[in-house]
Design a protein around this motif. Structure first.
Motif, mmCIF file in Angstrom:
data_model
loop_
_atom_site.group_PDB
_atom_site.id
_atom_site.type_symbol
_atom_site.label_atom_id
_atom_site.label_comp_id
_atom_site.label_asym_id
_atom_site.label_seq_id
_atom_site.Cartn_x
_atom_site.Cartn_y
_atom_site.Cartn_z
ATOM 1 N N ASN A 153 0.783 -1.239 0.000
ATOM 2 C CA ASN A 153 0.000 0.000 0.000
ATOM 3 C C ASN A 153 0.814 1.288 0.000
ATOM 4 O OD1 ASN A 153 -3.099 -0.687 0.438
ATOM 5 N ND2 ASN A 153 -1.908 -2.183 1.597
ATOM 6 N N PHE A 154 2.068 1.241 0.462
ATOM 7 C CA PHE A 154 2.796 2.499 0.655
ATOM 8 C C PHE A 154 4.150 2.575 -0.044
ATOM 9 C CE2 PHE A 154 0.095 1.714 4.403
ATOM 10 C CZ PHE A 154 -0.783 2.788 4.269
ATOM 11 N N LYS A 155 4.627 1.451 -0.560
ATOM 12 C CA LYS A 155 5.918 1.472 -1.237
ATOM 13 C C LYS A 155 5.783 2.053 -2.633
ATOM 14 C CE LYS A 155 9.963 -1.428 -2.169
ATOM 15 N NZ LYS A 155 10.509 -2.809 -2.140
ATOM 16 N N GLN A 156 6.698 2.960 -2.991
ATOM 17 C CA GLN A 156 6.656 3.621 -4.284
ATOM 18 C C GLN A 156 7.720 3.024 -5.220
ATOM 19 O OE1 GLN A 156 4.089 6.022 -4.587
ATOM 20 N NE2 GLN A 156 3.675 5.113 -2.572
ATOM 21 N N GLU A 157 7.695 3.466 -6.476
ATOM 22 C CA GLU A 157 8.605 2.908 -7.477
ATOM 23 C C GLU A 157 10.082 3.136 -7.132
ATOM 24 O OE1 GLU A 157 7.754 4.099 -11.460
ATOM 25 O OE2 GLU A 157 5.685 3.349 -11.417
ATOM 26 N N ASN A 158 10.364 4.202 -6.398
ATOM 27 C CA ASN A 158 11.764 4.489 -6.040
ATOM 28 C C ASN A 158 12.252 3.666 -4.849
ATOM 29 O OD1 ASN A 158 10.442 5.669 -3.892
ATOM 30 N ND2 ASN A 158 11.115 7.760 -4.322
ATOM 31 N N GLY A 159 11.382 2.808 -4.321
ATOM 32 C CA GLY A 159 11.774 1.946 -3.212
ATOM 33 C C GLY A 159 11.533 2.530 -1.844
ATOM 34 N N LEU A 160 11.136 3.816 -1.774
ATOM 35 C CA LEU A 160 10.810 4.448 -0.492
ATOM 36 C C LEU A 160 9.308 4.345 -0.213
ATOM 37 C CD1 LEU A 160 12.991 7.709 -0.652
ATOM 38 C CD2 LEU A 160 13.478 5.609 0.633
ATOM 39 N N TYR A 161 8.939 4.674 1.013
ATOM 40 C CA TYR A 161 7.539 4.569 1.439
ATOM 41 C C TYR A 161 6.949 5.972 1.607
ATOM 42 C CZ TYR A 161 8.384 -0.355 2.144
ATOM 43 O OH TYR A 161 8.684 -1.678 1.931
ATOM 44 N N ALA A 162 5.772 6.156 1.039
ATOM 45 C CA ALA A 162 5.063 7.438 1.125
ATOM 46 C C ALA A 162 3.871 7.274 2.064
ATOM 47 C CB ALA A 162 4.600 7.883 -0.251
ATOM 48 N N VAL A 163 3.948 7.915 3.206
ATOM 49 C CA VAL A 163 2.848 7.901 4.187
ATOM 50 C C VAL A 163 2.723 9.309 4.757
ATOM 51 C CG1 VAL A 163 3.285 5.479 4.840
ATOM 52 C CG2 VAL A 163 4.345 7.328 6.155
ATOM 53 N N PRO A 164 1.579 9.635 5.386
ATOM 54 C CA PRO A 164 1.490 10.950 6.043
ATOM 55 C C PRO A 164 2.533 11.048 7.158
ATOM 56 C CG PRO A 164 -0.675 9.873 5.907
ATOM 57 C CD PRO A 164 0.339 8.851 5.525
ATOM 58 N N HIS A 165 3.237 12.181 7.223
ATOM 59 C CA HIS A 165 4.256 12.307 8.273
ATOM 60 C C HIS A 165 3.637 12.276 9.660
ATOM 61 C CE1 HIS A 165 3.514 16.532 9.434
ATOM 62 N NE2 HIS A 165 3.306 16.777 8.157
ATOM 63 N N GLU A 166 2.320 12.496 9.752
ATOM 64 C CA GLU A 166 1.631 12.434 11.046
ATOM 65 C C GLU A 166 1.640 11.020 11.630
ATOM 66 O OE1 GLU A 166 0.050 16.065 8.995
ATOM 67 O OE2 GLU A 166 0.399 13.973 8.394
ATOM 68 N N SER A 167 1.971 10.022 10.790
ATOM 69 C CA SER A 167 2.008 8.637 11.278
ATOM 70 C C SER A 167 3.022 8.469 12.406
ATOM 71 C CB SER A 167 2.350 7.678 10.137
ATOM 72 O OG SER A 167 3.646 7.965 9.620
ATOM 73 N N SER A 168 3.976 9.394 12.481
ATOM 74 C CA SER A 168 4.989 9.330 13.543
ATOM 75 C C SER A 168 4.470 9.899 14.856
ATOM 76 C CB SER A 168 6.227 10.112 13.126
ATOM 77 O OG SER A 168 5.928 11.498 13.069
ATOM 78 N N THR A 169 3.251 10.418 14.856
ATOM 79 C CA THR A 169 2.583 11.101 15.983
ATOM 80 C C THR A 169 3.169 12.479 16.273
ATOM 81 O OG1 THR A 169 3.894 10.221 17.852
ATOM 82 C CG2 THR A 169 2.070 8.851 17.071
ATOM 83 N N MET A 170 4.060 12.987 15.398
ATOM 84 C CA MET A 170 4.588 14.354 15.579
ATOM 85 C C MET A 170 3.555 15.337 15.014
ATOM 86 S SD MET A 170 8.606 13.571 14.633
ATOM 87 C CE MET A 170 9.117 15.286 14.630
ATOM 88 N N PHE A 171 2.495 15.556 15.769
ATOM 89 C CA PHE A 171 1.263 16.155 15.258
ATOM 90 C C PHE A 171 1.393 17.545 14.649
ATOM 91 C CE2 PHE A 171 1.463 16.777 19.868
ATOM 92 C CZ PHE A 171 1.271 18.145 20.004
ATOM 93 N N ASN A 172 2.186 18.451 15.229
ATOM 94 C CA ASN A 172 2.249 19.808 14.665
ATOM 95 C C ASN A 172 3.658 20.168 14.200
ATOM 96 O OD1 ASN A 172 3.491 20.128 17.147
ATOM 97 N ND2 ASN A 172 2.613 22.157 17.533
ATOM 98 N N SER A 173 4.446 19.142 13.931
ATOM 99 C CA SER A 173 5.810 19.386 13.454
ATOM 100 C C SER A 173 5.772 20.072 12.089
ATOM 101 C CB SER A 173 6.552 18.049 13.333
ATOM 102 O OG SER A 173 7.880 18.260 12.927
ATOM 103 N N PRO A 174 6.585 21.132 11.891
ATOM 104 C CA PRO A 174 6.556 21.855 10.615
ATOM 105 C C PRO A 174 7.255 21.061 9.504
ATOM 106 C CG PRO A 174 8.164 22.844 12.100
ATOM 107 C CD PRO A 174 7.486 21.757 12.870
#
Length: 476
Positions: A153-174
């Motif tokens: 579901n999240f792996k892209q063609e370049n081999g990296l994973y694209a997910v919302p950065h909020e998944s780390s729970t860093m809710f208001n990180s710029p």
């Protein structure tokens, strides 16, 4: 919960011992049966908030790292197993669940409810503190299915994973514009590495090779795309694979994943003592000081110090043999935790907090947000007052299946641990100064192997027999 004593620690600063003891006592209030709201040994380790009991994936993983030292008074795997039990047919395990109705808690910032994939890291640690090989065999199919879901579901063609950065729970990180978060991709590498190690424990060569290959593939891509030699830092990427300028604490996850080579590690670690970036009085801020949105008041992830992220960095420093720096940072952090518990002004009531100020004593702040930071937040503070205390301040590293105890002593001090349960073996290791010089006293019910590393000058491995014995450091 069995009424066993918790392991006792010895340290020259009694305040450190007191906060360690208090943490074990206070934990009892947070084992709650969600349906009734009653404190119960059969409940889950959960923080009550607005009448709800939310179980968080990252929190469950991190908490297991200090609960393993409870002499089995608290089950370190209880919350983790809750997440395994919720696994969907697709392999999905969501980042948060309501413990009352057992349904996932999703929001618009993270609609798939993906969390930091660190279960295998936790399982590897649980194995070394329990030697329960059967558990690995039971959970491995769950972990494989989960990794397959993430890849599909999240792996892209370049081999990296694209997910919302909020998944780390860093809710208001710029981290605006982040498409490939550095922390999530590093956690995938950490998980893959430990999946390979679990495969080795099961003597499954195919499994071990599959995840080792996955780890090295991610390592190559993260190092080539996310490292910036000018800033000496790992950065998030946007959708076009361009490095974003912000430097957040997420950029230190590569240390724990063992991604940078020695030169890059030196550049990255130097940021931890650079007052212009992450070298604040209270280590370590969640945002670099040279960022325009950095706040000395913390303001959530715009500068606050979070115990769980400090634990991550200190464990990363260990990977690069920076034991003295790791210990120094752990002690500095603990002094600020102690200041928060007993404020110097004597007028305000202190507590243990979810987050702290980066440049002075006290809890972090967040405008228009009353519940941040959460008080008496045992779910991550135990990483500081228990896990870092045992592993980095005292310096013990224990593996039950290997029957080994490693003790790194950067300074000769009166310290040690007493009656730590290693399965059915209670051990005591104490250093004291006697008339004959510095002496290490040991007591054990069974044989184990003890490696002592003193001041990086003396290192020796000895078999420790059952019963009581002692050794003089000068004679090593």
């Amino acid at each position: 919960m069995n009424k066993r004593d918790f392991p006792k620690i010895h340290f020259y600063d009694q305040d450190f011992v007191d906060i360690y003891d208090k943490t074990w006592n206070w934990l009892a209030d947070y084992w709650i049966t969600p349906q009734s709201g009653e404190v119960s040994p059969d409940g889950y380790f959960v923080y009550p908030q607005d009448g709800d009991y939310i179980l968080d994936q990252t929190e469950a993983v991190f908490a297991s790292f200090f609960l393993v030292y409870s002499n089995r008074n608290y089950p370190a795997n209880k919350n983790i197993d809750f997440f395994y039990d919720r696994q969907e047919d697709s392999g999905a395990i969501r980042w948060r669940y309501n413990a009352k109705n057992k349904k996932p808690v999703l929001d618009k910032t993270n609609p798939e409810g993906v969390g930091l994939p660190l279960f295998a890291w936790a399982e590897f640690n649980l194995y070394h503190k329990s030697a329960n090989k059967r558990r690995i065999k039971e959970v491995m199919p769950i972990l494989q299915k989960y990794m397959d879901w993430l890849e599909k579901n999240f792996k892209q063609e370049n081999g990296l994973y694209a997910v919302p950065h909020e998944s780390s729970t860093m809710f208001n990180s710029p981290r605006k514009g982040t498409y490939y978060p550095i922390d999530f991709n590093c956690c995938m590498a950490i998980n893959a590495s430990h999946m390979s190690a679990l495969g080795d424990i099961l003597n499954d060569k195919d499994l071990s090779f599959q995840y080792k290959k996955m780890y090295f593939s991610l390592k190559t891509r993260i190092n080539s795309l996310m490292w910036d030699s000018t800033t000496g830092f790992y950065h998030d990427l946007d959708k076009n694979e361009q490095r974003l300028p912000h430097k957040t604490i997420a950029g230190f996850w590569p240390l724990l994943a063992e991604l940078p080579n020695a030169d890059r590690a030196d550049m990255l670690i130097s940021h931890l003592s650079n007052p212009k970036t992450f070298g604040t009085d209270h280590p370590f801020p969640s945002l670099s000081r040279d960022h325009e949105m950095f706040k000395e008041t913390g303001e959530g992830y715009k500068g606050s110090v979070f115990p769980a992220l400090n634990f991550m960095i200190i464990k990363g420093l260990e990977k690069y043999q920076r034991f003295a720096l790791a210990r120094e940072c752990a002690i500095r952090h603990l002094y600020y935790v102690l200041e928060g518990l007993s404020p110097a002004d004597g007028k305000t009531n202190g507590d243990l907090y979810e987050a702290y100020l980066p440049c002075k004593e006290g809890p972090a702040q967040l405008q228009r947000q009353k519940i941040f930071p959460r008080k008496h937040y045992m779910h991550s503070i135990g990483l500081s007052t228990i896990a870092l205390m045992i592993e980095n301040v005292i310096g013990l590293n224990i593996s039950l299946p290997r029957k080994t105890v490693d003790w790194v002593i950067p300074n000769l001090e009166i310290m040690g641990i007493e009656k730590l349960s290693l399965k059915r073996n209670l051990i005591t290791i104490l250093s004291n100064k006697s008339s004959r010089g510095w002496e290490i006293q040991m007591e054990s019910e069974k044989l184990y192997y003890f490696t002592i590393n003193i001041l990086d000058q003396k290192k020796k491995t000895l078999p420790i027999p059952s019963g009581k014995c002692s050794m003089l450091i000068d004679k090593l």
